[in-house]
Design an enzyme around this catalytic site. Structure first.
Site, PDB file in Angstrom:
ATOM      1  N   CYS A 135       0.701  -1.029  -0.328  1.00  0.00           N
ATOM      2  CA  CYS A 135      -0.566  -0.228   0.101  1.00  0.00           C
ATOM      3  C   CYS A 135       0.832   1.776  -0.205  1.00  0.00           C
ATOM      4  O   CYS A 135       1.482   1.688   0.998  1.00  0.00           O
ATOM      5  CB  CYS A 135      -1.144   0.144   1.242  1.00  0.00           C
ATOM      6  SG  CYS A 135      -1.724   0.843   1.069  1.00  0.00           S
ATOM      7  N   ARG A 179       7.791  -7.423  -4.709  1.00  0.00           N
ATOM      8  CA  ARG A 179       7.979  -9.496  -4.384  1.00  0.00           C
ATOM      9  C   ARG A 179       8.397  -9.171  -2.818  1.00  0.00           C
ATOM     10  O   ARG A 179       8.981  -8.852  -2.594  1.00  0.00           O
ATOM     11  CB  ARG A 179       9.453  -8.568  -5.245  1.00  0.00           C
ATOM     12  CG  ARG A 179       9.520  -8.787  -6.563  1.00  0.00           C
ATOM     13  CD  ARG A 179      10.825  -8.698  -6.681  1.00  0.00           C
ATOM     14  NE  ARG A 179      11.375  -8.495  -8.286  1.00  0.00           N
ATOM     15  CZ  ARG A 179      10.967  -7.290  -9.179  1.00  0.00           C
ATOM     16  NH1 ARG A 179      11.020  -6.105  -8.067  1.00  0.00           N
ATOM     17  NH2 ARG A 179      11.400  -6.893 -10.246  1.00  0.00           N
TER      18      ARG A 179
END
Length: 393
Positions: free
Chosen positions: A228, A322
């Site tokens: 986020c 990732r």
């Protein structure tokens, strides 16, 4: 905060002051005078008519939850929440898109994902995905945004969904609009045939008003998620430990007023077993996890994760990150752990934390003492930090 309660505030300037707030990294759980065997600890959770062995919801993010992942999560004792506005309801088979997302360069990822998510949502796919999960015999849950709730509700009912999650960056009980008729959350929940969980929120008042809509659960968290960027893009958010504790306070006020217990679900900011334990001690009944689940072999994006607002057409508020593939969903949730950094066997860690502090159930664990402990992660950890192992990476 409860009306009339005095809380010390820090002066920001002559015109503005504010409370000190704390994230999960800022606090530590204090051991009590009692310990117990981990085998005697019960970490199960109940909401509405449904019981789960794990106090866990899988976050409604495409990189983490597919219909098949939700099925596996249900078999392990949790509840997977499928994003009904994601790739699974826009494409018959989005498998190739997930492969492409994994290969995208960082600078091109957001714009390409915006293109992918511009494909219209197909109500027949909404029904089909829910039925796929239902046929596996698990409790089913799915997520919609307030803007699309009424449009997608018939497809959810047709598929006999069990739990509906109405979810956005911030969801309020009172949305004001001069250009369109907003969702009347209280009326919708009253007239809808299924139990509803709503969120996110991050304050006492917002949580209390969401509880008064008739929701069975409230999601807590604005901005703490690993993918986020809302705090940077909008400047909005509350550190998660304070947010959970404030909304837990609202839960008790609502319980006193109505006799109805509304569940508090911590959503975001938890990647290790200790984070989950601290969220529950702050007052959460369960946690919603995204990035840890995206690290499972079974996750649709296998080591990549992005938030529900990452692909917003004009103001994306998330990044493709990732997370790497760490193990199976079972190993990540229930072990055994083959790493020593707290990212595996998350609920084994919760069970051990509760046993170490002498608590038998999740609700009892909410009573544990905490301290503000900024040095918790670094005290005495010189070699781990210098070598990038254990708690040092």
């Amino acid at each position: 905060m409860p009306e009339g309660e005095q809380v010390a505030e820090i002066e920001i300037g002559i015109f503005k002051s504010g409370r000190q707030a704390y994230g999960l990294d800022d606090i530590a759980i204090v051991p009590s005078r009692r310990t117990r065997d981990p085998e005697d600890v019960d970490i199960s959770w109940e909401i509405d008519a449904y019981r789960f062995e794990l106090p866990l919801l899988g976050s409604a993010m495409d990189g983490a939850i597919s219909p098949s992942t939700a099925i596996e999560l249900g078999r392990l004792g949790g509840l997977g929440v499928l994003n009904l506005e994601g790739l699974w309801t826009r494409y018959e088979d989005p498998t190739n898109l997930f492969e492409e997302i994994r290969e995208l360069d960082d600078e091109k990822a957001t714009s390409r994902m915006q293109q992918m998510y511009s494909e219209p949502i197909k109500p027949e796919l909404v029904t089909a995905r829910i039925r796929q999960m239902k046929e596996a015999g698990i409790t089913t849950a799915a997520s919609v945004t307030p803007q699309r709730t009424e449009a997608l509700a018939p497809a959810c009912l047709a598929a006999e969904l069990d739990l509906l999650v109405i979810q956005g960056t911030v969801v309020s009980a009172e949305h004001v609009s001069k250009t369109s008729e907003p969702l009347n959350l209280k009326r919708f929940i009253r007239e809808f045939d299924l139990p509803v969980i709503v969120g996110g929120c991050a304050s006492y008042q917002a949580g209390l008003h969401l509880m008064r809509t008739g929701a069975v659960g409230v999601l807590v968290g604005v901005g703490p998620g690993n993918a986020c960027t809302t705090r940077g893009v909008l400047g909005i958010g509350v550190p998660q430990a304070t947010a959970i504790a404030d909304v837990a306070g609202a839960r008790m006020r609502h319980l006193d007023e109505t006799g109805v217990y509304v569940h508090v679900i911590a959503d975001g900011g938890m990647s290790k077993g200790g984070d989950i334990a601290k969220a529950i001690v702050c007052g959460a009944d369960a946690v919603m996890l995204g990035s840890p689940l995206s690290s499972a072999f079974e996750a649709p994006a296998r080591g990549f994760h992005w938030g529900m607002a990452t692909f917003h057409p004009t103001l994306p508020r998330g990044a493709r990150v990732r997370t790497s593939v760490r193990g199976s969903l079972r190993e990540i949730l229930l072990g055994p752990a083959h790493e020593n950094d707290g990212r595996m066997n998350l609920f084994g860690a919760l069970r051990t934390a509760m046993a170490t502090c002498g608590y038998e159930t999740v609700k009892e664990f909410q009573k544990a003492e905490v301290m503000v402990a900024p040095s918790l992660q670094t005290e005495g950890k010189y070699f781990q930090r210098s070598q990038g192992v254990g708690m040092g990476h």
